[in-house]
Design a protein around this motif. Structure first.
Motif, PDB file in Angstrom:
ATOM      1  N   ALA A 247       0.828  -1.203   0.000  1.00 39.94           N
ATOM      2  CA  ALA A 247       0.000   0.000   0.000  1.00 39.94           C
ATOM      3  C   ALA A 247       0.866   1.257   0.000  1.00 39.94           C
ATOM      4  N   ALA A 248       1.912   1.265   0.808  1.00 38.86           N
ATOM      5  CA  ALA A 248       2.804   2.429   0.835  1.00 38.86           C
ATOM      6  C   ALA A 248       3.494   2.615  -0.517  1.00 38.86           C
ATOM      7  N   SER A 249       3.922   1.529  -1.124  1.00 42.83           N
ATOM      8  CA  SER A 249       4.579   1.626  -2.435  1.00 42.83           C
ATOM      9  C   SER A 249       3.619   2.134  -3.498  1.00 42.83           C
ATOM     10  N   SER A 250       2.361   1.702  -3.424  1.00 44.31           N
ATOM     11  CA  SER A 250       1.389   2.174  -4.414  1.00 44.31           C
ATOM     12  C   SER A 250       1.115   3.664  -4.262  1.00 44.31           C
ATOM     13  N   LEU A 251       1.098   4.159  -3.032  1.00 49.26           N
ATOM     14  CA  LEU A 251       0.904   5.600  -2.829  1.00 49.26           C
ATOM     15  C   LEU A 251       2.109   6.397  -3.324  1.00 49.26           C
ATOM     16  N   ILE A 252       3.302   5.858  -3.112  1.00 51.89           N
ATOM     17  CA  ILE A 252       4.498   6.524  -3.645  1.00 51.89           C
ATOM     18  C   ILE A 252       4.457   6.549  -5.170  1.00 51.89           C
ATOM     19  N   LEU A 253       4.014   5.454  -5.771  1.00 52.47           N
ATOM     20  CA  LEU A 253       3.889   5.405  -7.225  1.00 52.47           C
ATOM     21  C   LEU A 253       2.865   6.422  -7.723  1.00 52.47           C
ATOM     22  N   ALA A 254       1.743   6.563  -7.019  1.00 51.90           N
ATOM     23  CA  ALA A 254       0.740   7.557  -7.401  1.00 51.90           C
ATOM     24  C   ALA A 254       1.302   8.972  -7.293  1.00 51.90           C
ATOM     25  N   LEU A 255       2.110   9.221  -6.240  1.00 53.57           N
ATOM     26  CA  LEU A 255       2.720  10.539  -6.083  1.00 53.57           C
ATOM     27  C   LEU A 255       3.698  10.827  -7.219  1.00 53.57           C
ATOM     28  N   VAL A 256       4.500   9.842  -7.593  1.00 54.08           N
ATOM     29  CA  VAL A 256       5.442  10.025  -8.706  1.00 54.08           C
ATOM     30  C   VAL A 256       4.689  10.271 -10.009  1.00 54.08           C
ATOM     31  N   ALA A 257       3.590   9.549 -10.215  1.00 55.61           N
ATOM     32  CA  ALA A 257       2.795   9.764 -11.430  1.00 55.61           C
ATOM     33  C   ALA A 257       2.209  11.170 -11.457  1.00 55.61           C
ATOM     34  N   GLY A 258       1.755  11.666 -10.301  1.00 53.61           N
ATOM     35  CA  GLY A 258       1.237  13.029 -10.250  1.00 53.61           C
ATOM     36  C   GLY A 258       2.305  14.069 -10.542  1.00 53.61           C
ATOM     37  N   LEU A 259       3.493  13.888  -9.952  1.00 55.74           N
ATOM     38  CA  LEU A 259       4.589  14.819 -10.219  1.00 55.74           C
ATOM     39  C   LEU A 259       5.014  14.771 -11.687  1.00 55.74           C
ATOM     40  N   LEU A 260       5.045  13.579 -12.250  1.00 57.14           N
ATOM     41  CA  LEU A 260       5.407  13.444 -13.660  1.00 57.14           C
ATOM     42  C   LEU A 260       4.378  14.125 -14.552  1.00 57.14           C
ATOM     43  N   SER A 261       3.102  13.995 -14.210  1.00 57.84           N
ATOM     44  CA  SER A 261       2.059  14.674 -14.979  1.00 57.84           C
ATOM     45  C   SER A 261       2.226  16.184 -14.908  1.00 57.84           C
ATOM     46  N   PHE A 262       2.570  16.693 -13.721  1.00 56.92           N
ATOM     47  CA  PHE A 262       2.769  18.136 -13.565  1.00 56.92           C
ATOM     48  C   PHE A 262       3.932  18.621 -14.422  1.00 56.92           C
ATOM     49  N   VAL A 263       5.043  17.883 -14.412  1.00 59.65           N
ATOM     50  CA  VAL A 263       6.218  18.287 -15.191  1.00 59.65           C
ATOM     51  C   VAL A 263       5.921  18.248 -16.687  1.00 59.65           C
ATOM     52  N   VAL A 264       5.263  17.168 -17.146  1.00 58.91           N
ATOM     53  CA  VAL A 264       4.950  17.062 -18.569  1.00 58.91           C
ATOM     54  C   VAL A 264       4.003  18.173 -18.997  1.00 58.91           C
ATOM     55  N   THR A 265       3.022  18.498 -18.151  1.00 61.20           N
ATOM     56  CA  THR A 265       2.083  19.568 -18.486  1.00 61.20           C
ATOM     57  C   THR A 265       2.785  20.917 -18.573  1.00 61.20           C
ATOM     58  N   LYS A 266       3.688  21.196 -17.621  1.00 63.29           N
ATOM     59  CA  LYS A 266       4.410  22.464 -17.642  1.00 63.29           C
ATOM     60  C   LYS A 266       5.283  22.578 -18.887  1.00 63.29           C
ATOM     61  N   LEU A 267       6.041  21.527 -19.177  1.00 65.36           N
ATOM     62  CA  LEU A 267       6.889  21.564 -20.368  1.00 65.36           C
ATOM     63  C   LEU A 267       6.053  21.657 -21.639  1.00 65.36           C
ATOM     64  N   GLY A 268       4.917  20.961 -21.661  1.00 62.57           N
ATOM     65  CA  GLY A 268       4.051  21.022 -22.830  1.00 62.57           C
ATOM     66  C   GLY A 268       3.462  22.401 -23.041  1.00 62.57           C
ATOM     67  N   ASN A 269       3.093  23.076 -21.942  1.00 65.56           N
ATOM     68  CA  ASN A 269       2.563  24.435 -22.072  1.00 65.56           C
ATOM     69  C   ASN A 269       3.618  25.407 -22.603  1.00 65.56           C
ATOM     70  N   ARG A 270       4.855  25.214 -22.160  1.00 64.48           N
ATOM     71  CA  ARG A 270       5.937  26.070 -22.687  1.00 64.48           C
ATOM     72  C   ARG A 270       6.147  25.806 -24.175  1.00 64.48           C
ATOM     73  N   TRP A 271       6.060  24.549 -24.574  1.00 63.20           N
ATOM     74  CA  TRP A 271       6.237  24.210 -25.996  1.00 63.20           C
ATOM     75  C   TRP A 271       5.108  24.799 -26.817  1.00 63.20           C
ATOM     76  N   LYS A 272       3.874  24.746 -26.294  1.00 60.24           N
ATOM     77  CA  LYS A 272       2.740  25.315 -27.025  1.00 60.24           C
ATOM     78  C   LYS A 272       2.856  26.839 -27.122  1.00 60.24           C
ATOM     79  N   ALA A 273       3.354  27.459 -26.036  1.00 61.65           N
ATOM     80  CA  ALA A 273       3.485  28.919 -26.050  1.00 61.65           C
ATOM     81  C   ALA A 273       4.576  29.383 -26.994  1.00 61.65           C
ATOM     82  N   SER A 274       5.578  28.541 -27.215  1.00 66.76           N
ATOM     83  CA  SER A 274       6.667  28.933 -28.104  1.00 66.76           C
ATOM     84  C   SER A 274       6.236  28.869 -29.578  1.00 66.76           C
TER      85      SER A 274
END
Length: 328
Positions: free
Chosen positions: A301-328
């Protein structure tokens, strides 16, 4: 003799003009407290089922996993007295973060993403541009043909490729041997390429359909203007079409990253023949092994929550980089 007096002809009275019809006034939208209550009920009718299902299959399991992660099963005495659940606090989280196999699984997924995402997304984009090109024929046929691998369930697709990877059964290996090329699909260094091939084969056609739908929304006037300006087919594809579907590409990258970090079925089946991969090759395989083979549900259960947290952080990073690419 005087002429008889003639009576002037009577002119008929003018007919009254028909009354002009006034244009009907548009019906005013109902207003007031009753109308607002009706609108709220209509909105609730469509949104409550979604939130109820989302709570049942996502929120409640996550809360239950968070509760399980705070406890640990310990055996009393020499192990003959059964087990009891004791409060562990954040002990399961520290154990997961200190587990080398769990951390190494994220390294495997990172290498997998470095191979899989460019191959799959790039291949899907190239196929979509080819189908959308002016020289393409039988577009409907190719759309269906490319999408068919995604219609096969992931487990069945992995079993099919497991057969095609097996020496003595695979026609692919027979062809390679005929040309003097030897490739061990279950080797220590080659197994990850086998996993990447399974995933790319299954998802390239699916994302090609998404990219093709985005290309259909590109205004034809823009493409005609590029052609009039002397832009060739390749230049139009790279400098006109691809920049105009950036939001679609970013969304696909986001879904691909989140799905890649949850990879399970393909490496799990390949691992049956590639023993060097181990049962904890990916984070989801580590969680599965900890829960159903090690019976350590707190750690899982603890490992699954850590995995969910990593997936959320990865989604945030991809979204930020994608928004910069779209703005450029």
């Amino acid at each position: 003799m005087a002429a008889p007096l003639t009576r002037p002809a009577e002119t008929p009275p003018p007919h009254p003009a028909p009354p002009t019809k006034r244009p009907a006034r548009p019906a005013r939208a109902a207003s007031g407290p009753g109308a607002r209550r009706g609108q709220r009920r209509a909105v609730a009718l469509f949104t409550v089922p979604f939130f109820a299902l989302f709570t049942a299959v996502t929120v409640l399991p996550m809360l239950y996993a968070a509760w399980m992660s705070l406890f640990r099963e310990e055996s009393s005495g020499l192990g003959f007295g059964g087990t009891e659940r004791v409060f562990a606090g954040f002990g399961n989280f520290t154990e997961a973060l200190g587990n080398e196999a769990f951390l190494r699984s994220f390294g495997h997924i990172a290498f997998y993403c470095a191979l899989y995402i460019p191959a799959m997304v790039g291949g899907a984009l190239i196929l979509a541009l080819l189908v959308d090109s002016a020289m393409a024929r039988a577009r409907r046929f190719f759309q269906i043909a490319y999408f068919l691998p995604h219609a096969v369930p992931g487990l069945i697709a992995s079993l099919i490729w497991l057969y095609l990877y097996t020496p003595g059964l695979s026609p692919i290996i027979d062809v390679l041997d005929a040309f003097g090329a030897h490739w061990n699909f279950f080797g220590q260094d080659e197994a990850i390429y086998s996993v990447v091939n399974i995933s790319a084969w299954q998802w390239t056609g699916y994302n090609m359909i998404i990219f093709y739908a985005g290309l259909q929304a590109v205004p034809r006037e823009v493409l005609e203007a590029a052609t009039v300006d002397g832009s060739g087919a390749l230049r139009t594809a790279l400098q006109v079409k691809v920049p105009m579907i950036r939001p679609t590409v970013v969304l696909t990258l986001l879904f691909t990253c989140v799905g890649a970090i949850q990879l399970f079925d393909a490496p799990k089946l390949v691992q049956l023949r590639a023993n060097t991969m181990g049962e904890d090759w990916s984070p989801t395989m580590f969680i599965y092994t900890a829960a159903f083979k090690g019976h350590d549900y707190g750690l899982a259960a603890a490992s699954s929550l850590i995995l969910a947290l990593v997936a959320g952080l990865l989604s945030f990073v991809v979204t930020k980089l994608g928004n910069r690419w779209k703005a450029s």
